[in-house]
Design a protein around this motif. Structure first.
Motif, PDB file in Angstrom:
ATOM      1  N   ILE A   1      -0.925  -6.743 -10.938  1.00 29.94           N
ATOM      2  CA  ILE A   1       0.174  -5.891 -11.406  1.00 29.94           C
ATOM      3  C   ILE A   1       0.556  -6.266 -12.831  1.00 29.94           C
ATOM      4  CG2 ILE A   1       2.618  -5.340 -11.065  1.00 29.94           C
ATOM      5  CD1 ILE A   1       2.060  -5.803  -8.012  1.00 29.94           C
ATOM      6  N   LYS A   2       0.720  -7.553 -13.080  1.00 24.68           N
ATOM      7  CA  LYS A   2       1.121  -8.010 -14.408  1.00 24.68           C
ATOM      8  C   LYS A   2       0.025  -7.774 -15.450  1.00 24.68           C
ATOM      9  CE  LYS A   2       5.310  -9.625 -13.908  1.00 24.68           C
ATOM     10  NZ  LYS A   2       6.447  -9.128 -14.716  1.00 24.68           N
ATOM     11  N   LYS A   3      -1.232  -7.798 -15.012  1.00 25.60           N
ATOM     12  CA  LYS A   3      -2.333  -7.489 -15.920  1.00 25.60           C
ATOM     13  C   LYS A   3      -2.274  -6.031 -16.353  1.00 25.60           C
ATOM     14  CE  LYS A   3      -7.386  -7.697 -16.345  1.00 25.60           C
ATOM     15  NZ  LYS A   3      -8.660  -8.030 -15.638  1.00 25.60           N
ATOM     16  N   CYS A   4      -1.849  -5.175 -15.437  1.00 23.35           N
ATOM     17  CA  CYS A   4      -1.737  -3.746 -15.735  1.00 23.35           C
ATOM     18  C   CYS A   4      -0.553  -3.481 -16.664  1.00 23.35           C
ATOM     19  CB  CYS A   4      -1.583  -2.970 -14.432  1.00 23.35           C
ATOM     20  SG  CYS A   4      -2.039  -1.242 -14.575  1.00 23.35           S
ATOM     21  N   ASN A   5       0.540  -4.197 -16.421  1.00 25.25           N
ATOM     22  CA  ASN A   5       1.727  -4.072 -17.272  1.00 25.25           C
ATOM     23  C   ASN A   5       2.524  -5.365 -17.169  1.00 25.25           C
ATOM     24  OD1 ASN A   5       4.086  -3.498 -18.620  1.00 25.25           O
ATOM     25  ND2 ASN A   5       4.575  -1.648 -17.467  1.00 25.25           N
ATOM     26  N   LYS A   6       2.466  -6.184 -18.194  1.00 26.51           N
ATOM     27  CA  LYS A   6       3.124  -7.489 -18.140  1.00 26.51           C
ATOM     28  C   LYS A   6       4.641  -7.383 -18.046  1.00 26.51           C
ATOM     29  CE  LYS A   6       3.080  -8.165 -23.192  1.00 26.51           C
ATOM     30  NZ  LYS A   6       2.583  -9.065 -24.279  1.00 26.51           N
TER      31      LYS A   6
ATOM     32  N   ASP B   1       0.822  -1.212   0.000  1.00 28.56           N
ATOM     33  CA  ASP B   1       0.000   0.000   0.000  1.00 28.56           C
ATOM     34  C   ASP B   1       0.859   1.266   0.000  1.00 28.56           C
ATOM     35  OD1 ASP B   1      -2.263  -1.520  -0.090  1.00 28.56           O
ATOM     36  OD2 ASP B   1      -2.892  -1.146   1.976  1.00 28.56           O
ATOM     37  N   VAL B   2       1.959   1.240   0.748  1.00 28.48           N
ATOM     38  CA  VAL B   2       2.853   2.399   0.748  1.00 28.48           C
ATOM     39  C   VAL B   2       3.471   2.585  -0.637  1.00 28.48           C
ATOM     40  CG1 VAL B   2       5.015   3.343   1.652  1.00 28.48           C
ATOM     41  CG2 VAL B   2       3.365   2.304   3.213  1.00 28.48           C
ATOM     42  N   ALA B   3       3.984   1.494  -1.209  1.00 26.89           N
ATOM     43  CA  ALA B   3       4.580   1.577  -2.546  1.00 26.89           C
ATOM     44  C   ALA B   3       3.531   1.924  -3.600  1.00 26.89           C
ATOM     45  CB  ALA B   3       5.250   0.251  -2.896  1.00 26.89           C
ATOM     46  N   GLY B   4       2.300   1.446  -3.384  1.00 21.95           N
ATOM     47  CA  GLY B   4       1.235   1.710  -4.349  1.00 21.95           C
ATOM     48  C   GLY B   4       0.721   3.129  -4.318  1.00 21.95           C
TER      49      GLY B   4
ATOM     50  N   ALA C   1      -2.702  -1.560  -8.066  1.00 20.99           N
ATOM     51  CA  ALA C   1      -1.927  -2.444  -8.946  1.00 20.99           C
ATOM     52  C   ALA C   1      -1.173  -1.693 -10.034  1.00 20.99           C
ATOM     53  CB  ALA C   1      -2.840  -3.501  -9.569  1.00 20.99           C
ATOM     54  N   CYS C   2      -1.824  -0.744 -10.695  1.00 17.85           N
ATOM     55  CA  CYS C   2      -1.155  -0.029 -11.790  1.00 17.85           C
ATOM     56  C   CYS C   2      -0.037   0.868 -11.270  1.00 17.85           C
ATOM     57  CB  CYS C   2      -2.178   0.764 -12.607  1.00 17.85           C
ATOM     58  SG  CYS C   2      -3.278  -0.297 -13.581  1.00 17.85           S
ATOM     59  N   ASN C   3      -0.236   1.485 -10.115  1.00 16.68           N
ATOM     60  CA  ASN C   3       0.836   2.277  -9.505  1.00 16.68           C
ATOM     61  C   ASN C   3       2.025   1.397  -9.135  1.00 16.68           C
ATOM     62  OD1 ASN C   3      -0.566   4.657  -9.708  1.00 16.68           O
ATOM     63  ND2 ASN C   3      -0.943   4.899  -7.526  1.00 16.68           N
ATOM     64  N   LEU C   4       1.749   0.176  -8.726  1.00 18.73           N
ATOM     65  CA  LEU C   4       2.808  -0.736  -8.304  1.00 18.73           C
ATOM     66  C   LEU C   4       3.697  -1.179  -9.460  1.00 18.73           C
ATOM     67  CD1 LEU C   4       0.820  -2.832  -5.682  1.00 18.73           C
ATOM     68  CD2 LEU C   4       2.852  -1.453  -5.212  1.00 18.73           C
ATOM     69  N   THR C   5       3.248  -0.983 -10.674  1.00 23.94           N
ATOM     70  CA  THR C   5       4.107  -1.312 -11.821  1.00 23.94           C
ATOM     71  C   THR C   5       5.304  -0.369 -11.902  1.00 23.94           C
ATOM     72  OG1 THR C   5       2.905   0.125 -13.386  1.00 23.94           O
ATOM     73  CG2 THR C   5       2.104  -2.139 -13.136  1.00 23.94           C
ATOM     74  N   GLN C   6       5.263   0.725 -11.150  1.00 24.14           N
ATOM     75  CA  GLN C   6       6.350   1.718 -11.176  1.00 24.14           C
ATOM     76  C   GLN C   6       7.443   1.414 -10.152  1.00 24.14           C
ATOM     77  OE1 GLN C   6       4.754   5.820 -11.032  1.00 24.14           O
ATOM     78  NE2 GLN C   6       2.730   4.914 -11.379  1.00 24.14           N
ATOM     79  N   VAL C   7       7.235   0.400  -9.322  1.00 22.81           N
ATOM     80  CA  VAL C   7       8.173   0.085  -8.237  1.00 22.81           C
ATOM     81  C   VAL C   7       8.674  -1.354  -8.391  1.00 22.81           C
ATOM     82  CG1 VAL C   7       8.472  -0.073  -5.732  1.00 22.81           C
ATOM     83  CG2 VAL C   7       6.924   1.647  -6.706  1.00 22.81           C
TER      84      VAL C   7
ATOM     85  N   ILE D   1       9.315   5.446  -3.415  1.00 24.30           N
ATOM     86  CA  ILE D   1       9.892   4.151  -3.048  1.00 24.30           C
ATOM     87  C   ILE D   1      10.721   3.581  -4.198  1.00 24.30           C
ATOM     88  CG2 ILE D   1       9.389   1.828  -2.226  1.00 24.30           C
ATOM     89  CD1 ILE D   1       8.596   4.142  -0.304  1.00 24.30           C
ATOM     90  N   ALA D   2      12.003   3.274  -3.906  1.00 25.38           N
ATOM     91  CA  ALA D   2      12.914   2.765  -4.940  1.00 25.38           C
ATOM     92  C   ALA D   2      12.693   1.279  -5.200  1.00 25.38           C
ATOM     93  CB  ALA D   2      14.359   3.020  -4.535  1.00 25.38           C
TER      94      ALA D   2
END
Length: 229
Positions: free
Chosen positions: A187-192, A132-135, A156-162, A141-142
């Motif tokens: 996450i993978k559905k948002c960006n494989k 949730d923090v990373a999302g 999920a889509c935000n988590l593709t950035q981390v 978050i690196a």
């Protein structure tokens, strides 16, 4: 000379001498109280990475000493030496990403921390909190490691950035491995091509996966990443 003598006595006695001499408890009037650990002989001119550790439900409450029972601080107590600032907040009722970031911002003001190398990790409820923090704050978050938890699908889509390493024991009866699989698949559905790895540990239980904090792999994974690279 005296310090070396103490180290020798500790080794002869069979104890592990830890470099975690700088451990400070910060009691908050609002928000989360937390531990902050800095390496011994910290150089204020050298910026250090920050590891935020989020505990599980069993360590919730208002006694900060509980937070040292497992996870990153426990690993340090057992002898692990991390060249990083370790922050371990305590919640009494689930993890609020905003309050975690408030703690981070306090640490950034007071310590020589590298804002490009902020990492978050946790297990169980803390695994959910990590995601949730990373999302919610993917720009802060690196990299993140979530163990035996899950995640919120709306992030999920935000988590593709981390960069993420999600781990779960196959024999976990407290939080089923399907929880980690759900957020990983979202996450993978948002960006494989998202930099997310799911590891299911054969025979791993909800408690046995705590050993991951005592090894090197999760730290090596996180330290590979920086927001300025």
């Amino acid at each position: 000379m005296y310090k070396n003598f103490l180290m020798l006595l500790a080794l002869l006695a069979g104890f592990t001498f830890s470099a975690a001499a700088q451990l400070k408890a910060v009691k908050a009037k609002k928000g989360y109280s937390y531990w902050v650990r800095t390496p011994e002989n910290i150089n204020k001119k050298e910026k250090l990475p920050v590891i935020i550790f989020l505990h599980g439900r069993s360590l919730s409450g208002h006694d900060l000493n509980r937070v040292k029972r497992y996870g990153v601080l426990r690993a340090i107590e057992k002898g692990k030496d991390l060249d990083a600032i370790v922050v371990a907040p305590q919640t009494s009722n689930g993890w609020d990403p905003d309050k975690v970031i408030d703690v981070l911002d306090q640490v950034l003001k007071e310590y020589p921390a590298d804002e490009h190398r902020i990492y978050v990790c946790g297990m169980s409820m803390g695994g959910y909190g990590t995601m949730d923090v990373a999302g919610k704050y993917p720009d802060r978050i690196a990299a993140a490691v979530a163990i035996c938890g899950g995640g919120t699908a709306s992030y999920a889509c935000n988590l593709t950035q981390v960069p993420l390493w999600i781990q779960h024991g196959s024999a976990d009866r407290a939080v089923p491995a399907s929880e980690s699989k759900k957020i990983y698949n979202a996450i993978k559905k948002c960006n494989k091509k998202a930099d997310a790895t799911l590891t299911i540990i054969p025979g791993g239980t909800h408690g046995s996966v705590e050993r991951l904090f005592h090894g090197e792999k999760i730290y090596d994974f996180m330290f590979r990443y920086s927001k300025d690279s």
